[in-house]
Design a protein around this motif. Structure first.
Motif, short mmCIF file in Angstrom:
data_model
loop_
_atom_site.label_atom_id
_atom_site.label_comp_id
_atom_site.label_asym_id
_atom_site.label_seq_id
_atom_site.Cartn_x
_atom_site.Cartn_y
_atom_site.Cartn_z
N GLU A 27 73.75 32.03 17.05
CA GLU A 27 74.08 30.90 16.16
C GLU A 27 73.05 29.78 16.35
O GLU A 27 73.31 28.78 16.99
CB GLU A 27 75.49 30.36 16.46
N PRO A 28 71.86 30.00 15.78
CA PRO A 28 70.77 29.05 16.04
C PRO A 28 71.05 27.62 15.56
O PRO A 28 70.43 26.69 16.07
CB PRO A 28 69.57 29.67 15.33
N ASN A 29 71.95 27.42 14.61
CA ASN A 29 72.19 26.06 14.10
C ASN A 29 73.29 25.32 14.85
O ASN A 29 73.48 24.12 14.64
CB ASN A 29 72.57 26.09 12.61
N GLU A 30 74.03 26.03 15.71
CA GLU A 30 75.21 25.39 16.32
C GLU A 30 74.88 24.09 17.07
O GLU A 30 75.63 23.11 16.95
CB GLU A 30 75.90 26.39 17.27
N PRO A 31 73.76 23.99 17.81
CA PRO A 31 73.51 22.73 18.53
C PRO A 31 73.37 21.52 17.62
O PRO A 31 73.59 20.39 18.05
CB PRO A 31 72.20 23.00 19.29
N ASN A 32 73.00 21.74 16.35
CA ASN A 32 72.89 20.60 15.43
C ASN A 32 74.25 20.00 15.09
O ASN A 32 74.34 18.94 14.49
CB ASN A 32 72.19 21.01 14.13
N ARG A 33 75.31 20.68 15.48
CA ARG A 33 76.66 20.21 15.18
C ARG A 33 77.25 19.41 16.35
O ARG A 33 78.40 19.00 16.31
CB ARG A 33 77.54 21.44 14.83
N PHE A 34 76.41 19.17 17.35
CA PHE A 34 76.83 18.40 18.53
C PHE A 34 75.77 17.33 18.82
O PHE A 34 74.62 17.46 18.42
CB PHE A 34 77.02 19.33 19.73
N GLY A 35 76.24 16.29 19.54
CA GLY A 35 75.34 15.16 19.84
C GLY A 35 75.64 13.99 18.92
O GLY A 35 74.80 13.11 18.71
N TRP A 36 76.88 13.95 18.40
CA TRP A 36 77.28 12.92 17.45
C TRP A 36 78.33 11.98 18.06
O TRP A 36 78.82 12.22 19.16
CB TRP A 36 77.87 13.57 16.19
N ILE A 37 78.69 10.98 17.30
CA ILE A 37 79.85 10.14 17.63
C ILE A 37 81.05 10.71 16.86
O ILE A 37 80.95 10.97 15.65
CB ILE A 37 79.60 8.68 17.20
N VAL A 38 82.15 10.93 17.57
CA VAL A 38 83.35 11.51 16.98
C VAL A 38 84.41 10.41 16.84
O VAL A 38 84.66 9.68 17.80
CB VAL A 38 83.92 12.62 17.90
N GLU A 39 85.01 10.30 15.68
CA GLU A 39 86.05 9.28 15.47
C GLU A 39 87.42 9.97 15.32
O GLU A 39 87.56 10.93 14.56
CB GLU A 39 85.76 8.45 14.22
N VAL A 40 88.39 9.47 16.06
CA VAL A 40 89.74 10.06 16.03
C VAL A 40 90.74 9.01 15.57
O VAL A 40 90.81 7.91 16.14
CB VAL A 40 90.15 10.55 17.45
N ASP A 41 91.53 9.36 14.55
CA ASP A 41 92.63 8.48 14.11
C ASP A 41 93.83 8.76 15.02
O ASP A 41 94.51 9.77 14.88
CB ASP A 41 92.97 8.78 12.65
N VAL A 42 94.08 7.84 15.93
CA VAL A 42 95.13 8.07 16.94
C VAL A 42 96.53 7.90 16.38
O VAL A 42 97.51 8.28 17.02
CB VAL A 42 94.96 7.12 18.15
N ASN A 43 96.63 7.33 15.17
CA ASN A 43 97.97 7.10 14.60
C ASN A 43 98.60 8.37 14.05
O ASN A 43 99.79 8.39 13.75
CB ASN A 43 97.91 6.05 13.48
N ASP A 44 97.76 9.42 13.88
CA ASP A 44 98.28 10.69 13.37
C ASP A 44 97.83 11.80 14.32
O ASP A 44 96.65 12.16 14.34
CB ASP A 44 97.73 10.94 11.96
N PRO A 45 98.76 12.34 15.11
CA PRO A 45 98.36 13.35 16.10
C PRO A 45 97.84 14.64 15.48
O PRO A 45 97.28 15.49 16.18
CB PRO A 45 99.63 13.59 16.92
N ASN A 46 98.00 14.78 14.15
CA ASN A 46 97.45 15.96 13.49
C ASN A 46 96.18 15.66 12.71
O ASN A 46 95.67 16.51 11.98
CB ASN A 46 98.50 16.55 12.53
N SER A 47 95.66 14.45 12.84
CA SER A 47 94.45 14.08 12.08
C SER A 47 93.27 14.93 12.55
O SER A 47 93.21 15.37 13.70
CB SER A 47 94.14 12.60 12.26
#
Ligand code: FEO
Ligand code: CA
Ligand code: CA
Length: 665
Positions: A315-335
């Motif tokens: 999966e040569p492209n997989e590393p491009n999918r990491f190294g980001w800022i991730v945002e989580v909406d904590v008000n919805d545990p299924n978000s």
């Protein structure tokens, strides 16, 4: 894949961020000078270490330092803790430091109790994760005593987690520890132990308690499905066999520091992603240079042996999918957590934010590698304090900037925008998505200032300043010294203070100065610049995380001290930034041997300091005098004085003043 015992040990990430090619000179580093100094003292361990350190400061000198602080108007009122080294945590007199959460603690009604001998991914998915780093607090109904604690779980130390994987062998006549390959089940536990925890907590009778089964309690893991959003979403370079849409990523990892946004979401920084990938890219693959700039693949983890997506050949492209800022909406545990690609891709350290004068939101971002950069993201839209929903995609549109610090004390925030300056097709960029995927190369082309490992960066609403923690850079050569990175072989790091033009955090430029060069000020060669009111306990090295309390005071947590480096464990120091007391520092809390100090965070009423004790005990087998290994043995024998409330597991500790009240006033 190749996994050496050394990489599998993955001891604390001190100095692990190898930057671009380095050519160390024959000169002694400051670390070596300090090591020689401590060995000359005849280094003592355990409780004796406290007296060994204390012996260097006479009671009279302590009184004099106290008086000097009072005269200079220090903002901090507490009796300083003594620096030292042992296997416990310590807090300044008059305060309690209570363990709130430890690795494996149950978070839900159906969570199994922690049993290190019966680990499984299913159990770990319902328990507090490993190696807590960032700590944030999101109040419930505006309360300072009831809210959601959000905690990043940065990485895993298998030798401290799994019984029976370390064996002691004789190698060249010396005792050496070898780590066995992990089973798939153990890799699955690791993947569940990464990520983050969202957990309801409440203060009752002056003590914080976890609300087990709080309705918003949640674990984020390396197996949690998330979305790629912003300019990179759907781009060919992020498409994989499992995700031909290029929008759906499984998991997050190496979540180091982070932040809580003004609209109450939790942002997690993906830092050292290179370790999780192994295998080789197909010959001539277009991502070769991109991955090289990030040290991918390092192969420190064995995930690629069990999951194709971590194997570059598959999966040569997989590393491009990491190294980001991730945002989580904590008000919805299924978000669905969202990777906000507009904020750039690099070894993200943290993401602390502040609302600028005109309502746009500014995020300060460090790229923690030797010779890498300081960034700032400014949203295009404005924060709406009356409508949370209206803010939920602010992070998909904005301008990422990188810092150039100049000799005249000014800092320029250079926009990283496709089509501007060198960021064109001529340099291989066809779109803003290309620029963001290779943020480091874009910043290289813009001529950003190469820094000494930028870690946490904290804006201070009270005075319009931002503090930049620069941990260290032993590889900086004398000819690479510049005004903003003023020491060669910078073993102990420094702190830069930025004052944005007009006090506007969204400004295109500002002024900067060095607040503090760290290290032992009594060793002239080190060149530390703590004030003379700072005692022998009060100085520190390796600033990493930091916090500003609601009174606008700076607190600095460290990563990488210890017997060889500074003769003291990591901890939390209170640092004066204003007036005559500027650059005075006092020790407030220290961690057990082998740990680094993460967090820190103040509750909105300043009556609690939350701190995260990461990898306690790690590497202790190398420290003569303790007489015990630091790899996993058995919970009853791992430490002779093991008690359930000791932070021998990674833990979050709540510090409160005995009898109540604000911290350090
Ligand atoms: Fe995860 Fe840069 O510390
Ligand atoms: Ca850090
Ligand atoms: Ca760290």
């Amino acid at each position: 894949m190749t996994v050496t015992p050394e990489t599998r040990f993955r001891t604390s990430q001190l100095e692990e961020n190898d930057g671009p090619p380095v050519n160390p000179t024959d000169n002694r580093t400051m670390g070596e000078i300090i090591a020689a100094r401590f060995s000359r003292r005849g280094f003592l361990m355990g409780s004796l270490a406290v007296s060994a350190i204390a012996a260097t400061v006479s009671p009279l000198a302590l009184i004099a330092a106290d008086e000097a602080r009072a005269e200079e108007g220090s903002a901090f009122k507490f009796d300083e803790l003594e620096a030292g080294i042992d296997d416990k945590h310590h807090v300044a007199p008059g305060y309690d430091a209570d363990v709130l959460l430890r690795w494996g603690d149950p978070l839900f009604a159906d969570s199994p109790e922690f049993d290190p001998l019966k680990q499984s991914a299913a159990a770990q998915a319902r328990q507090f994760g490993y190696n807590n780093d960032y700590v944030g607090f999101i109040p419930i109904d505006g309360s300072a005593e009831h809210g959601l604690l959000v905690v990043n779980h940065e990485y895993t130390n298998p030798h401290l987690m799994f019984p029976g994987i370390v064996s002691i062998v004789e190698k060249d006549g010396k005792r050496a520890a070898e780590v066995a390959p992990l089973s798939k089940e153990q890799v699955d536990v690791e993947m569940a132990a990464h990520g983050g925890t969202i957990v309801e907590i409440r203060k009752q009778g002056g003590k914080w308690r976890v609300v087990r089964d709080g309705k918003l309690n949640r674990r984020i893991m390396s197996t949690t499905e998330m979305a790629l959003s912003g300019p990179v979403a759907g781009h060919d370079r992020v498409k994989t066999n499992a995700d031909p849409s290029g929008t759906k990523v499984i998991g997050t990892m190496n979540n180091c520091a982070g932040g809580v946004t003004p609209w109450g979401t939790y942002v997690m920084a993906e830092e050292n992603i290179h370790g999780y990938f192994s295998g080789e890219l197909p010959e001539g693959h277009r991502e070769a240079a991109n991955y090289k700039r990030l040290g991918i693949p390092e192969g420190a983890y064995e995930w690629g042996a069990h999951y194709d997506r971590f194997d570059l050949a598959r999966e040569p492209n997989e590393p491009n999918r990491f190294g980001w800022i991730v945002e989580v909406d904590v008000n919805d545990p299924n978000s669905t957590p969202r990777k906000r690609t507009a904020m750039g891709r690099f070894k993200h350290e943290g993401a602390e934010s502040i609302v600028a004068k005109d309502g746009r939101v500014v995020f300060y971002l460090g790229d923690d590698e030797r010779f890498d950069y300081v960034y700032k993201f400014v949203t295009a839209g404005k924060f709406n304090p009356n409508d949370r929903t209206a803010n939920m995609n602010l992070l998909d549109d904005g301008t990422l900037h990188v810092a150039r610090f100049t000799e005249d004390g000014s800092v320029e925030w250079m926009p990283i925008v496709f089509g501007e300056g060198p960021l064109t097709a001529e340099n291989g960029f066809a779109s803003q998505a290309d620029v963001l995927i290779e943020t480091r190369r874009a910043a290289d082309l813009l001529g950003a200032t190469k820094m000494d490992r930028p870690e946490d960066i904290q804006p201070n609403a009270g005075n319009g300043k931002a503090y930049v923690m620069l941990t260290n850079n032993s590889k900086r050569k004398a000819e690479q010294v510049d005004a903003a990175n003023p020491r060669a072989a910078n073993a102990f790091g420094h702190i830069i203070e930025i004052v944005e033009d007009g006090g506007d955090f969204a400004a295109a430029g500002g002024k900067w100065e060095v607040l503090l060069k760290c290290g032992d000020p009594s060793v002239a060669d080190v060149g530390a610049t703590f004030s003379t009111a700072t005692t022998a306990h009060g100085w520190f090295g390796m600033p990493d995380n930091c916090a500003v309390d609601s009174a606008g005071r700076l607190w600095v947590a460290t990563d990488g001290q210890g017997p060889k480096a500074t003769g003291r464990t990591d901890g939390l120091w209170a640092v004066d930034t204003e007036g005559a007391a500027r650059a005075t520092s006092k020790l407030f809390f220290r961690v057990p041997i082998g740990a680094e100090m993460c967090g820190p965070l103040f509750a909105p009423d300043d009556q609690t300091a939350f701190v995260a004790v990461q990898h306690p005990g790690d590497g202790g087998e190398d420290w003569e005098g303790f007489g015990r290994p630091s790899y996993y043995e058995d919970p009853s024998t791992r430490w002779p004085d093991f008690k359930p409330d000791m932070p021998v597991r990674p833990s979050v500790v709540a510090i409160t003043k005995q009898g109540g009240g604000k911290i350090a006033v």
